[in-house]
Structure formats: C-alpha cells, structure tokens
Design a protein around this motif. Sequence first.
Motif, PDB file in Angstrom:
ATOM      1  N   ARG A  61      -6.948  19.510   2.330  1.00  0.00           N
ATOM      2  CA  ARG A  61      -6.528  20.061   1.720  1.00  0.00           C
ATOM      3  C   ARG A  61      -7.740  20.729   0.564  1.00  0.00           C
ATOM      4  O   ARG A  61      -7.687  19.988  -0.596  1.00  0.00           O
ATOM      5  N   PRO A  62      -7.263  21.928  -0.125  1.00  0.00           N
ATOM      6  CA  PRO A  62      -8.118  21.952  -1.292  1.00  0.00           C
ATOM      7  C   PRO A  62      -7.981  21.581  -1.939  1.00  0.00           C
ATOM      8  O   PRO A  62      -8.225  20.956  -3.189  1.00  0.00           O
ATOM      9  N   ASN A 118      -9.590  19.534  -5.373  1.00  0.00           N
ATOM     10  CA  ASN A 118      -9.619  19.619  -5.767  1.00  0.00           C
ATOM     11  C   ASN A 118      -9.410  18.126  -7.133  1.00  0.00           C
ATOM     12  O   ASN A 118      -9.934  18.083  -7.999  1.00  0.00           O
ATOM     13  N   GLY A 148     -11.046  25.594 -10.543  1.00  0.00           N
ATOM     14  CA  GLY A 148      -9.507  25.776 -10.198  1.00  0.00           C
ATOM     15  C   GLY A 148      -9.507  26.213  -8.816  1.00  0.00           C
ATOM     16  O   GLY A 148      -9.958  26.428  -7.716  1.00  0.00           O
ATOM     17  N   THR A 149      -7.607  25.958  -8.589  1.00  0.00           N
ATOM     18  CA  THR A 149      -7.639  26.180  -6.678  1.00  0.00           C
ATOM     19  C   THR A 149      -8.216  27.229  -6.768  1.00  0.00           C
ATOM     20  O   THR A 149      -8.614  27.009  -5.150  1.00  0.00           O
ATOM     21  N   TRP A 150      -7.811  28.810  -6.960  1.00  0.00           N
ATOM     22  CA  TRP A 150      -8.670  29.516  -6.176  1.00  0.00           C
ATOM     23  C   TRP A 150     -10.372  29.941  -5.451  1.00  0.00           C
ATOM     24  O   TRP A 150     -10.797  30.300  -5.002  1.00  0.00           O
ATOM     25  N   GLU A 151     -10.836  29.190  -6.406  1.00  0.00           N
ATOM     26  CA  GLU A 151     -12.070  28.934  -6.656  1.00  0.00           C
ATOM     27  C   GLU A 151     -12.988  28.343  -5.022  1.00  0.00           C
ATOM     28  O   GLU A 151     -13.114  28.583  -4.760  1.00  0.00           O
ATOM     29  N   ARG A 177     -10.237  27.355  -2.802  1.00  0.00           N
ATOM     30  CA  ARG A 177     -10.123  28.092  -1.539  1.00  0.00           C
ATOM     31  C   ARG A 177     -11.342  28.841  -1.106  1.00  0.00           C
ATOM     32  O   ARG A 177     -11.215  29.576   0.025  1.00  0.00           O
ATOM     33  N   GLY A 178     -11.686  29.622  -1.959  1.00  0.00           N
ATOM     34  CA  GLY A 178     -12.391  30.450  -2.102  1.00  0.00           C
ATOM     35  C   GLY A 178     -13.457  29.676  -1.216  1.00  0.00           C
ATOM     36  O   GLY A 178     -14.970  30.439  -0.097  1.00  0.00           O
ATOM     37  N   GLU A 179     -14.110  29.006  -1.851  1.00  0.00           N
ATOM     38  CA  GLU A 179     -14.970  27.960  -1.330  1.00  0.00           C
ATOM     39  C   GLU A 179     -14.708  27.579   0.033  1.00  0.00           C
ATOM     40  O   GLU A 179     -16.129  27.306   1.063  1.00  0.00           O
TER      41      GLU A 179
END
Length: 80
Positions: free
Chosen positions: A27-28, A32, A43-46, A48-50
Amino acid sequence: MSVEQRRTKLVYASIQELVTAGTSEFRPGDVNSALRREGQPLGTWEVRGEFAILAEQGVIELDPATGLWTLAKADKREAI
C-alpha cells in the motif's frame, strides 16, 4: 532529470525493495514508511500520485477488491 521523474524513480525503487524483501502486495503507506526509514520522506498524497503514474505506465496494478497493489505481471521497468 526533473523532480517529478526523480520522485517516480524513488517510489518505484522503494516498491522494488519491498518486493525483494518478500512483500508481494503493498500500500502507499508501506512505501511511505520505507522512504522515511531511508531518510527520504514524501507526503502520503505524493506517494499516491506516484502510484497513479506507475499504474498508468503499467508497472504496478491495483486489486480493487483488496486495495492492495502489486508489481505488474509484464516487466516495464525500462519505461521508468
């Protein structure tokens, strides 16, 4: 190499290390944690974006039933 490309390569390398260590599904948050241990937090959103970018490139796949990611069956490492 752009910052975006560097970040994509960093996330993919972390995924490969997880898989090599025996984690076939991830998982992301797993990425992380691994990046934090290596002193390269994102960051978590970074992350997830990747993951979205890597999925679009065909190197990782999401199992929508479990929410877990795996390396794609076909090896497309040269795309990264």
